[in-house]
Design an enzyme around this catalytic site. Structure first.
Site, PDB file in Angstrom:
ATOM      1  N   SER A   1      43.752  14.886  38.304  1.00 25.73           N
ATOM      2  CA  SER A   1      44.307  16.217  38.567  1.00 25.73           C
ATOM      3  C   SER A   1      45.245  16.691  37.458  1.00 25.73           C
ATOM      4  O   SER A   1      45.363  17.901  37.233  1.00 25.73           O
ATOM      5  CB  SER A   1      45.052  16.199  39.906  1.00 25.73           C
ATOM      6  OG  SER A   1      46.127  15.256  39.847  1.00 25.73           O
TER       7      SER A   1
ATOM      8  N   ASP B   1      44.422  12.042  28.829  1.00 24.06           N
ATOM      9  CA  ASP B   1      44.057  11.444  30.111  1.00 24.06           C
ATOM     10  C   ASP B   1      45.319  11.170  30.930  1.00 24.06           C
ATOM     11  O   ASP B   1      46.427  11.170  30.392  1.00 24.06           O
ATOM     12  CB  ASP B   1      43.271  10.134  29.881  1.00 24.06           C
ATOM     13  CG  ASP B   1      42.324   9.823  31.026  1.00 24.06           C
ATOM     14  OD1 ASP B   1      41.385   9.036  30.836  1.00 24.06           O
ATOM     15  OD2 ASP B   1      42.535  10.381  32.130  1.00 24.06           O
ATOM     16  N   GLY B   2      45.092  10.961  32.221  1.00 23.50           N
ATOM     17  CA  GLY B   2      46.229  10.696  33.099  1.00 23.50           C
ATOM     18  C   GLY B   2      46.465   9.206  33.261  1.00 23.50           C
ATOM     19  O   GLY B   2      45.877   8.393  32.550  1.00 23.50           O
TER      20      GLY B   2
ATOM     21  N   GLY C   1      40.925   7.260  40.055  1.00 22.35           N
ATOM     22  CA  GLY C   1      39.710   8.062  40.209  1.00 22.35           C
ATOM     23  C   GLY C   1      38.434   7.305  39.889  1.00 22.35           C
ATOM     24  O   GLY C   1      37.366   7.894  39.798  1.00 22.35           O
TER      25      GLY C   1
ATOM     26  N   GLU D   1      36.843   5.917  30.535  1.00 20.94           N
ATOM     27  CA  GLU D   1      38.135   6.350  29.981  1.00 20.94           C
ATOM     28  C   GLU D   1      38.614   5.392  28.896  1.00 20.94           C
ATOM     29  O   GLU D   1      39.132   5.802  27.864  1.00 20.94           O
ATOM     30  CB  GLU D   1      39.188   6.456  31.084  1.00 20.94           C
ATOM     31  CG  GLU D   1      38.963   7.632  32.023  1.00 20.94           C
ATOM     32  CD  GLU D   1      39.928   7.627  33.196  1.00 20.94           C
ATOM     33  OE1 GLU D   1      40.471   6.555  33.553  1.00 20.94           O
ATOM     34  OE2 GLU D   1      40.143   8.713  33.766  1.00 20.94           O
TER      35      GLU D   1
ATOM     36  N   LYS E   1      55.049   8.623  37.961  1.00 27.02           N
ATOM     37  CA  LYS E   1      54.181   7.545  37.460  1.00 27.02           C
ATOM     38  C   LYS E   1      54.952   6.535  36.608  1.00 27.02           C
ATOM     39  O   LYS E   1      54.406   5.493  36.250  1.00 27.02           O
ATOM     40  CB  LYS E   1      53.047   8.134  36.620  1.00 27.02           C
ATOM     41  CG  LYS E   1      52.273   9.264  37.270  1.00 27.02           C
ATOM     42  CD  LYS E   1      51.488   8.803  38.467  1.00 27.02           C
ATOM     43  CE  LYS E   1      50.585   9.853  39.077  1.00 27.02           C
ATOM     44  NZ  LYS E   1      49.521  10.321  38.192  1.00 27.02           N
TER      45      LYS E   1
HETATM   46  O1  DER Z   1      41.603   7.705  37.532  1.00 26.50           O
HETATM   47  C1  DER Z   1      42.276   7.891  36.484  1.00 26.50           C
HETATM   48  O2  DER Z   1      42.317   7.049  35.550  1.00 26.50           O
HETATM   49  C2  DER Z   1      43.175   9.105  36.437  1.00 26.50           C
HETATM   50  O3  DER Z   1      43.497   9.392  35.101  1.00 26.50           O
HETATM   51  C3  DER Z   1      44.417   8.762  37.240  1.00 26.50           C
HETATM   52  O4  DER Z   1      44.933   7.572  36.753  1.00 26.50           O
HETATM   53  C4  DER Z   1      45.461   9.849  37.190  1.00 26.50           C
HETATM   54  O5  DER Z   1      45.040  10.864  38.020  1.00 26.50           O
HETATM   55  P1  DER Z   1      46.074  12.021  38.455  1.00 26.50           P
HETATM   56  O6  DER Z   1      46.425  12.755  37.167  1.00 26.50           O
HETATM   57  O7  DER Z   1      45.271  12.864  39.412  1.00 26.50           O
HETATM   58  O8  DER Z   1      47.251  11.347  39.093  1.00 26.50           O
END
Ligand code: DER
Length: 237
Positions: A30, A93-94, A109, A115, A133
């Site tokens: 997200s 990326d998150g 996810g 990734e 986080k």
């Molecule tokens: O699944 C993943 O690796 C995503 O990057 C997750 O780690 C972070 O998702 P978010 O930005 O919805 O918290």
């Protein structure tokens, strides 16, 4: 809500890092979604010339909807690029956790295998998170997702227990039975009570037969953008 505002602010700050002509890694989740949408607006409004390698079906669909050109690893010419040159200029990326030395846990996810491939190909890997986080120690709030061959799942679960984790097969919410990844495999969520040696655990999990990949990212992130309230903090490795 404030967490969404923080993620949106981080996504916009990330989109501002993108320069004309870049080849990007497009992350999943997200927070990165805000960045992909903002990049799409720059393509539309400024004619920004970029292309992105998506890390999941979700990221690919969002990129197409947002107007960000999508390419495969084949199409960016890895076969001809000099091995001294990073094929991707910038991966966004998150993460589920950001710990010491920008160590990460990713994979909420279930996209962590692609990734990690994309992050490994990028000159710069910028992680986009809200402040929730950030952790003092990896493994204290998120499990380490491990993508496994279904055939091997019981053996991998046993090996993860041997490494001190509780391993739980990730089950679908709107699908009966296990979650199936973009690769058609399963995910074991390995919950550790804190991780003292992320680098050692990284190698140990990859060494378990039947494991395709895991969500511990050690030594890959170069920067992190942390959203909290109105401002975005930029931390460099
Ligand atoms: O699944 C993943 O690796 C995503 O990057 C997750 O780690 C972070 O998702 P978010 O930005 O919805 O918290």
């Amino acid at each position: 809500d404030s967490q969404a505002d923080a993620k949106r602010a981080v996504g916009h700050a990330a989109a501002a890092l993108v320069e004309d002509g870049m080849t990007l890694g497009l992350g999943t989740g997200s927070t990165t979604a805000f960045a992909i949408e903002a990049i799409g607006r720059r393509v539309r409004d400024e004619g920004l010339d970029v292309r992105g390698v998506p890390t999941s079906y979700a990221a690919e669909r969002l990129a197409r909807e947002s107007g960000v050109p999508v390419v495969t690893l084949d199409e960016i010419g890895l076969d001809t690029l000099p091995t001294s040159r990073s094929p991707l200029d910038l991966a966004l990326d998150g993460a589920d956790e950001v710990g010491p030395a920008l160590g990460l846990i990713k994979g909420r996810g279930a996209a962590h295998v692609r990734e990690k491939v994309v992050a490994s190909l990028a000159a710069r890997f910028v992680v986009l998170v809200d402040a929730s986080k950030e952790v003092e120690r990896l493994g204290t709030q998120a499990p380490v997702p491990v993508e496994v061959l279904p055939f091997a799942e019981p053996a991998v679960a046993r090996a993860l227990r041997g490494l001190g984790a509780e391993a739980t097969l990730r089950m679908g919410e709107k699908k009966d039975g296990p979650v199936v990844t973009d690769q058609g495999l399963w995910v074991l969520d390995a919950r550790f009570d804190g991780i003292d040696d992320p680098a050692g655990l990284d190698v140990a999990i990859d060494g378990i037969p039947g494991v395709l990949g895991h969500g511990l990212f050690v030594g890959l992130a170069t920067d992190v953008l942390v959203g909290g309230g109105e401002q975005v903090r930029h931390v460099v490795q």
